[in-house]
Motif scaffolding. Structure first.
Motif, short mmCIF file in Angstrom:
data_model
loop_
_atom_site.label_atom_id
_atom_site.label_comp_id
_atom_site.label_asym_id
_atom_site.label_seq_id
_atom_site.Cartn_x
_atom_site.Cartn_y
_atom_site.Cartn_z
N ILE A 49 32.34 42.07 49.71
CA ILE A 49 31.75 42.56 48.46
C ILE A 49 32.76 43.38 47.65
N ASP A 50 33.62 44.14 48.33
CA ASP A 50 34.64 44.91 47.60
C ASP A 50 35.63 43.97 46.92
N GLU A 51 35.99 42.89 47.61
CA GLU A 51 36.88 41.90 47.00
C GLU A 51 36.20 41.22 45.82
N TYR A 52 34.90 40.99 45.94
CA TYR A 52 34.13 40.36 44.87
C TYR A 52 34.14 41.23 43.61
N TYR A 53 33.90 42.53 43.80
CA TYR A 53 34.01 43.48 42.69
C TYR A 53 35.40 43.40 42.07
N GLY A 54 36.42 43.33 42.96
CA GLY A 54 37.80 43.32 42.50
C GLY A 54 38.16 42.06 41.73
N LYS A 55 37.65 40.91 42.16
CA LYS A 55 37.94 39.65 41.48
C LYS A 55 37.36 39.65 40.07
N PHE A 56 36.16 40.21 39.93
CA PHE A 56 35.58 40.31 38.59
C PHE A 56 36.41 41.24 37.72
N ARG A 57 36.92 42.32 38.33
CA ARG A 57 37.74 43.28 37.60
C ARG A 57 39.02 42.62 37.08
N GLU A 58 39.59 41.68 37.87
CA GLU A 58 40.82 40.99 37.46
C GLU A 58 40.64 40.18 36.18
N CYS A 59 39.39 39.83 35.86
CA CYS A 59 39.12 39.01 34.68
C CYS A 59 39.11 39.83 33.39
N MET A 60 39.19 41.16 33.51
CA MET A 60 39.10 42.01 32.32
C MET A 60 40.34 42.87 32.14
N GLU B 206 31.94 38.20 21.99
CA GLU B 206 31.62 36.86 22.51
C GLU B 206 32.55 36.48 23.65
N ASP B 207 33.81 36.90 23.57
CA ASP B 207 34.77 36.60 24.64
C ASP B 207 34.31 37.19 25.97
N PHE B 208 33.74 38.40 25.90
CA PHE B 208 33.24 39.05 27.11
C PHE B 208 32.10 38.23 27.72
N LEU B 209 31.18 37.76 26.89
CA LEU B 209 30.06 36.97 27.39
C LEU B 209 30.52 35.63 27.97
N ILE B 210 31.53 35.04 27.35
CA ILE B 210 32.09 33.79 27.88
C ILE B 210 32.70 34.04 29.25
N CYS C 90 39.05 38.60 29.03
CA CYS C 90 38.90 39.23 27.72
C CYS C 90 39.68 40.54 27.70
N GLU C 91 40.18 40.86 26.51
CA GLU C 91 40.96 42.10 26.36
C GLU C 91 40.67 42.68 24.99
N ASP C 92 39.62 43.48 24.90
CA ASP C 92 39.27 44.16 23.65
C ASP C 92 39.17 43.20 22.47
N GLU D 164 41.89 31.86 19.50
CA GLU D 164 43.19 32.14 20.12
C GLU D 164 43.08 33.28 21.13
N SER D 165 42.04 34.13 20.96
CA SER D 165 41.90 35.28 21.85
C SER D 165 41.48 34.87 23.26
N LEU D 166 40.97 33.66 23.42
CA LEU D 166 40.49 33.21 24.72
C LEU D 166 41.67 32.80 25.61
N LYS D 167 41.82 33.54 26.70
CA LYS D 167 42.86 33.23 27.68
C LYS D 167 42.23 33.14 29.06
N LYS D 168 42.98 32.65 30.02
CA LYS D 168 42.44 32.49 31.37
C LYS D 168 43.29 33.26 32.38
N VAL D 169 42.63 33.69 33.45
CA VAL D 169 43.31 34.35 34.56
C VAL D 169 43.08 33.50 35.80
N LYS D 170 44.03 33.47 36.70
CA LYS D 170 43.90 32.65 37.92
C LYS D 170 43.49 33.54 39.09
N LEU D 171 42.35 33.24 39.69
CA LEU D 171 41.85 33.97 40.86
C LEU D 171 42.13 33.17 42.12
N GLU D 172 42.69 33.83 43.13
CA GLU D 172 42.94 33.17 44.41
C GLU D 172 41.85 33.58 45.40
N ILE D 173 41.12 32.57 45.91
CA ILE D 173 40.00 32.82 46.83
C ILE D 173 40.28 32.10 48.16
#
Length: 286
Positions: free
Chosen positions: A68-79, A44-48, A38-40, A14-23
């Motif tokens: 590259i700054d946007e790329y860093y930011g998109k990954f940040r949005e996932c956490m 395993e959720d982090f690795l997924i 993933c949120e704390d 149940e802890s697995l949720k999704k975020v929508k990234l706009e590219i």
């Protein structure tokens, strides 16, 4: 007990949720990509999340579409939570960002969250942990493969085991002891792939359910304890229409009768071979 990030019996999903990234692609097309977040939660959720982000990057060419700054930011949005805070701390120290620094920072994040020995601990776990009794054989092998595939995300230089290693180092040593004789006789320990080993295990599981084996205390040679009494027989054969003990059943390939017949067939085969060989010599002489 070996400390491992991933276990065979998965925590609730149940802890697995999704975020929508706009590219915004260079062609002007806006891609909306769903990636696990993933949120704390379980590690395993982090690795997924890491695996899912990498897969999305390959599929939608994210890195080449944005800076590259946007790329860093998109990954940040996932956490969220502590994982995001740790990422901010690591990424904030980078003066000049590149794709290389991103993956260096990602490895550093993995180390912070999982620990230095994560990959070694995980390999120890799959090599030394027995198959859970209540987990079906097919599900166990699939879960083993999933864990093995994720090991390569667990640090710099981390590598998954090969298919052959999974069979010889993880499956064969860790199946139920009651199945080991059947598995070896079926050449399961010589399987070249996990798929082959899984098919053999599923056949054994269908024929010899572990709960019934342990209830009847039967070993691979077809012998039974005297715990089970039925109609004056120590262990009555369960095959339809059979009124005898299992150790005397003609369908039991481990019974004395079956072994005697196999020996007799082998001797006949050897005798026929010698006769044919002798006949060949006589033809050559003539």
């Amino acid at each position: 007990m070996v400390r491992a990030t991933l276990k065979y019996e998965r925590q609730k999903e149940e802890s697995l949720k999704k975020v929508k990234l706009e590219i915004l692609q260079t062609t002007g097309r806006m891609d909306k990509i769903e990636v696990y977040t993933c949120e704390d939660g379980p590690e395993e959720d982090f690795l997924i999340l890491v695996q899912d982000f990498k897969d999305a990057d390959r599929q939608f060419n994210i890195r080449n579409a944005i800076t590259i700054d946007e790329y860093y930011g998109k990954f940040r949005e996932c956490m969220k939570g502590s994982a995001r805070d740790t990422w901010d701390k690591i990424a904030g120290t980078v003066a000049w960002r590149t794709t290389m620094t991103f993956y260096e920072n990602l490895l550093e994040l993995v180390k912070e969250i999982l620990g230095e020995d994560a990959k070694d601990n995980q390999k120890d776990y799959i090599r030394n942990t027995k198959k859970p009794v209540k987990m079906p054989a097919g599900k166990w092998v699939r879960r083993l493969k999933t864990i093995n595939n994720i090991i390569k995300l667990m640090g710099d230089g981390a590598e998954s085991l090969t298919e052959k290693q999974l069979v010889t180092e993880c499956i064969a040593p860790n199946i139920h002891i009651e199945w080991k004789g059947y598995f070896k006789l079926s050449k399961g320990h010589r399987s070249r792939t996990t798929q082959e080993a899984k098919a053999i295990l599923e056949d054994i599981e269908d024929e010899y359910p572990i709960e019934k084996l342990r209830k009847n205390v039967r070993n691979p040679k077809g012998n039974f304890s005297s715990n089970s009494q039925e109609g004056g027989q120590r262990n009555k054969c369960r095959k339809p229409g059979h009124d005898h003990e299992w150790e005397n059943c003609p369908d039991n390939k481990y019974s004395k009768a079956a072994k005697a017949k196999a020996k007799e067939d082998a001797e006949k085969k050897k005798e026929n071979y010698n006769n044919e060989k002798q006949s060949g010599y006589k033809s050559d002489d003539s």
